[in-house]
Design an enzyme around this catalytic site. Structure first.
Site, PDB file in Angstrom:
ATOM      1  N   HIS A 158     -52.363  58.626   5.591  1.00  0.00           N
ATOM      2  CA  HIS A 158     -51.922  57.855   4.290  1.00  0.00           C
ATOM      3  C   HIS A 158     -50.727  58.586   3.841  1.00  0.00           C
ATOM      4  O   HIS A 158     -50.404  58.664   2.841  1.00  0.00           O
ATOM      5  CB  HIS A 158     -53.215  58.453   3.118  1.00  0.00           C
ATOM      6  CG  HIS A 158     -54.567  57.857   3.471  1.00  0.00           C
ATOM      7  ND1 HIS A 158     -55.150  56.919   3.239  1.00  0.00           N
ATOM      8  CD2 HIS A 158     -55.485  58.488   4.493  1.00  0.00           C
ATOM      9  CE1 HIS A 158     -56.357  56.786   3.762  1.00  0.00           C
ATOM     10  NE2 HIS A 158     -56.563  57.923   4.352  1.00  0.00           N
ATOM     11  N   SER A 285     -21.573  55.632   5.497  1.00  0.00           N
ATOM     12  CA  SER A 285     -21.668  54.589   4.448  1.00  0.00           C
ATOM     13  C   SER A 285     -20.169  54.494   3.967  1.00  0.00           C
ATOM     14  O   SER A 285     -19.163  55.278   4.164  1.00  0.00           O
ATOM     15  CB  SER A 285     -22.243  55.452   3.506  1.00  0.00           C
ATOM     16  OG  SER A 285     -21.926  54.596   1.993  1.00  0.00           O
ATOM     17  N   LYS A 291     -23.010  60.623   4.245  1.00  0.00           N
ATOM     18  CA  LYS A 291     -24.206  60.089   4.530  1.00  0.00           C
ATOM     19  C   LYS A 291     -23.826  59.968   6.105  1.00  0.00           C
ATOM     20  O   LYS A 291     -22.962  59.416   6.618  1.00  0.00           O
ATOM     21  CB  LYS A 291     -24.121  58.377   3.923  1.00  0.00           C
ATOM     22  CG  LYS A 291     -24.709  58.656   2.603  1.00  0.00           C
ATOM     23  CD  LYS A 291     -26.055  58.852   2.322  1.00  0.00           C
ATOM     24  CE  LYS A 291     -26.929  57.877   2.891  1.00  0.00           C
ATOM     25  NZ  LYS A 291     -27.396  56.915   2.030  1.00  0.00           N
ATOM     26  N   GLU A 298     -33.358  51.521  11.673  1.00  0.00           N
ATOM     27  CA  GLU A 298     -33.412  50.547  10.646  1.00  0.00           C
ATOM     28  C   GLU A 298     -33.648  49.053  11.225  1.00  0.00           C
ATOM     29  O   GLU A 298     -34.155  48.250  11.049  1.00  0.00           O
ATOM     30  CB  GLU A 298     -32.680  50.726   9.643  1.00  0.00           C
ATOM     31  CG  GLU A 298     -32.753  51.967   8.840  1.00  0.00           C
ATOM     32  CD  GLU A 298     -31.619  52.258   7.782  1.00  0.00           C
ATOM     33  OE1 GLU A 298     -31.066  51.612   6.797  1.00  0.00           O
ATOM     34  OE2 GLU A 298     -31.010  53.463   8.136  1.00  0.00           O
ATOM     35  N   GLN A 330     -37.574  20.975  23.531  1.00  0.00           N
ATOM     36  CA  GLN A 330     -36.627  21.480  23.570  1.00  0.00           C
ATOM     37  C   GLN A 330     -36.204  22.721  22.820  1.00  0.00           C
ATOM     38  O   GLN A 330     -35.425  23.794  23.036  1.00  0.00           O
ATOM     39  CB  GLN A 330     -35.638  20.465  23.530  1.00  0.00           C
ATOM     40  CG  GLN A 330     -34.107  21.030  23.859  1.00  0.00           C
ATOM     41  CD  GLN A 330     -33.149  19.660  23.721  1.00  0.00           C
ATOM     42  OE1 GLN A 330     -32.991  19.076  24.678  1.00  0.00           O
ATOM     43  NE2 GLN A 330     -32.274  19.554  22.971  1.00  0.00           N
ATOM     44  N   LYS A 333     -36.656  26.958  23.580  1.00  0.00           N
ATOM     45  CA  LYS A 333     -35.835  27.762  24.383  1.00  0.00           C
ATOM     46  C   LYS A 333     -34.840  28.768  23.730  1.00  0.00           C
ATOM     47  O   LYS A 333     -35.150  30.020  23.913  1.00  0.00           O
ATOM     48  CB  LYS A 333     -34.713  27.025  25.241  1.00  0.00           C
ATOM     49  CG  LYS A 333     -35.326  26.855  26.682  1.00  0.00           C
ATOM     50  CD  LYS A 333     -34.587  25.552  27.484  1.00  0.00           C
ATOM     51  CE  LYS A 333     -34.909  24.044  26.764  1.00  0.00           C
ATOM     52  NZ  LYS A 333     -36.284  23.706  26.724  1.00  0.00           N
TER      53      LYS A 333
HETATM   54  N1  ARG Z   1     -33.375  19.757  27.607  1.00  0.00           N
HETATM   55  C1  ARG Z   1     -34.945  19.364  27.772  1.00  0.00           C
HETATM   56  C2  ARG Z   1     -35.726  20.377  27.398  1.00  0.00           C
HETATM   57  O1  ARG Z   1     -35.094  21.491  27.068  1.00  0.00           O
HETATM   58  C3  ARG Z   1     -35.046  19.049  28.984  1.00  0.00           C
HETATM   59  C4  ARG Z   1     -36.061  18.021  29.223  1.00  0.00           C
HETATM   60  C5  ARG Z   1     -35.710  16.591  28.617  1.00  0.00           C
HETATM   61  N2  ARG Z   1     -36.741  15.665  29.232  1.00  0.00           N
HETATM   62  C6  ARG Z   1     -36.704  14.517  28.525  1.00  0.00           C
HETATM   63  N3  ARG Z   1     -37.572  13.636  28.910  1.00  0.00           N
HETATM   64  N4  ARG Z   1     -36.002  14.181  27.482  1.00  0.00           N
HETATM   65  O2  ARG Z   1     -36.876  20.161  26.973  1.00  0.00           O
END
Ligand code: ARG
Length: 470
Positions: A158, A285, A291, A298, A330, A333
């Site tokens: 606590h 700071s 500081k 952080e 897509q 990623k």
């Molecule tokens: N740039 C696309 C992705 O990252 C690649 C696959 C695209 N496939 C398609 N059927 N348009 O998912």
């Protein structure tokens, strides 16, 4: 026509509108997959040669062309073209311009299984690298504990002082958390390490592809050396479970780091003053000249928000997505890259900072010598005199109240004062406040006893020593 990607050839009367191209492109971020895309293409070409689709000369031309492109990308001279939309079509277009055989490379391959392959290859490398960074982080925690092996601090519940612990014990708690993180990443790795190539767009291929050959070449093998290939083409092109698992393991890692960050932030405050971070790892700071701020800790704490947010983004992306590949995917990623980049950078800088931390031994000793931390030891003393624990707990509570009332520390009550609370207190009762003796007694497995913490430090030191250096 010239500005159209290969995916629009034949069936389209025009190239995409400029805003469509801008909206749908992924080359601005998926270029990062280039090495793995090329690696996958060479493996695919090798297999196409094995089944008679490519001649030896065509395979050689494709391999040489791809290696040449790889060298240019590495040297920074390769030009990525937005009109080719993504990394896969950029590389294919560049290859075909150099080697006409490049036009055969996409036989029985779709970007759907290609991108699934690329991200698996990429993530496999990322996990391996991250595991190395986490081990360095664990080593930094162990080293800080070893440098200050005799330092005691109050342990808190606590955020109130509870019982004394070795600083090393507190630090080793994080080593344990990080070890479980490693186990989760490694477990995730086993499901990343499965080859989707050969799944095509959705339904495999009519050609006699040798999927195991490709899998072996790309290192998709289990511990027994057997090739691992996906078992359902529809699942293979739309599965992103492995990314969610990685993002979840990363979120937990980030949460663990944020807890350590919070401890460090508290400990460097004037109120605690247990630690000092070297100037190189603190910031100033712009207004207050005195500081020195723990900004690294952080930011490590703050970046947890991105990492947990990325996990939510990926789950939301997949929710309700119809089978199989949809362009939504897509969007996975940038979340994946950001997650990996963030946890790797955070892990690395936190490990480096721990190497630049000095412990304020005097402040720790002052805090740890608070006799109230040993109130439970006093109750244990009464238990050894035969009192039921509930009664002992009550008696010590009354002793604490008495000490407060007369304004004296707990360890400075006289035997008569203690006996006024409970006659079971003997003349030897205040001996429990000998801190060194108290720490020597806590030797259960996992407890912060003197011998046990030394044993745990040695265990981790041994376990984390890099192979060959043992
Ligand atoms: N740039 C696309 C992705 O990252 C690649 C696959 C695209 N496939 C398609 N059927 N348009 O998912």
């Amino acid at each position: 026509m010239k500005s159209s990607p290969v995916s629009r050839s034949g069936n389209f009367a025009s190239g995409p509108a400029a805003d469509v191209a801008r909206f749908t492109e992924s080359i601005s971020f998926d270029w990062r997959l280039w090495k793995h895309d090329i690696e996958g293409s060479i493996a695919h070409a090798t297999m196409l040669h094995a089944i008679g689709v490519l001649t030896q000369a065509e395979l050689a031309a494709i391999t040489a062309g791809l290696n040449e492109i790889a060298a240019e990308i590495a040297a920074g001279t390769f030009v990525w073209r937005a009109e080719h939309e993504d990394v896969h079509m950029n590389l294919e277009a560049a290859l075909t311009a150099r080697a006409p055989a490049g036009a055969k490379l996409h036989t029985s391959r779709s970007r759907n299984d290609q991108v699934a392959l690329d991200v698996r290859l990429w993530l496999r490398d990322e996990i391996t690298a991250l595991l190395g960074e986490i081990a360095d982080f664990q080593r930094a925690l162990v080293a800080l504990g070893e440098r200050n092996a005799d330092v005691l601090i109050p342990g808190y519940t606590h955020l109130q002082r509870a019982q004394p612990v070795y600083l090393a014990h507190h630090l080793l708690a994080y080593v344990e958390m990080l070890e479980r993180d490693c186990e989760r990443f490694w477990d995730c790795h086993s499901r990343v390490n499965v080859c989707p190539l050969g799944s095509g767009a959705i339904a495999g291929s009519t050609l006699p592809l040798q999927r195991e050959l490709v899998a072996r070449r790309l290192g998709f093998v289990n511990a027994a050396g057997e090739p691992q290939v996906t078992q359902n083409s529809m699942d293979a092109v739309s599965d992103r479970d492995f990314m969610v698992e990685f993002a979840a393991a990363a979120a937990l890692l980030a949460v663990h780091i944020s807890r350590l960050a919070e401890d460090l932030i508290l400990w460097v405050s004037a109120e605690f003053n247990y630690l000092k971070i070297a100037d190189a790892y603190t910031t100033g700071s712009s207004l207050m000249p005195q500081k020195k701020n723990p900004d690294i800790a952080e930011l490590a704490r703050g970046k947890t928000g991105r990492v947990t947010g990325n996990l939510m983004a990926l789950l939301t992306l997949l929710k309700g997505l119809p089978m199989t590949y949809n362009r939504d995917l897509q969007e996975d990623k940038e979340r994946l890259f950001d997650t990996a980049d963030t946890v790797r950078a955070t892990t690395r800088v936190m490990a480096a900072m721990l190497g630049q931390v000095t412990v304020n031994r005097a402040a720790c000793a002052r805090a740890a010598s608070d006799p109230a931390l040993l109130a439970t030891d006093l109750a244990d003393y009464l238990v050894q005199k035969g009192l039921p624990f509930r009664q002992a707990h009550h008696a010590v509570g009354a002793v604490v109240a008495l000490a407060e009332k007369i304004g004296r520390p707990l360890n400075q009550l006289t035997p008569a004062e203690l006996q006024s609370v409970d006659p079971a207190f003997g003349r030897d009762a205040t001996a429990v406040f000998d801190l060194a003796a108290a720490m020597a007694k806590r030797n259960l497995v996992g407890a912060p006893g003197t011998r046990e913490v030394a044993r745990q430090l040695a265990r981790w030191r041994e376990r984390l020593s890099p192979p060959g250096k043992k």
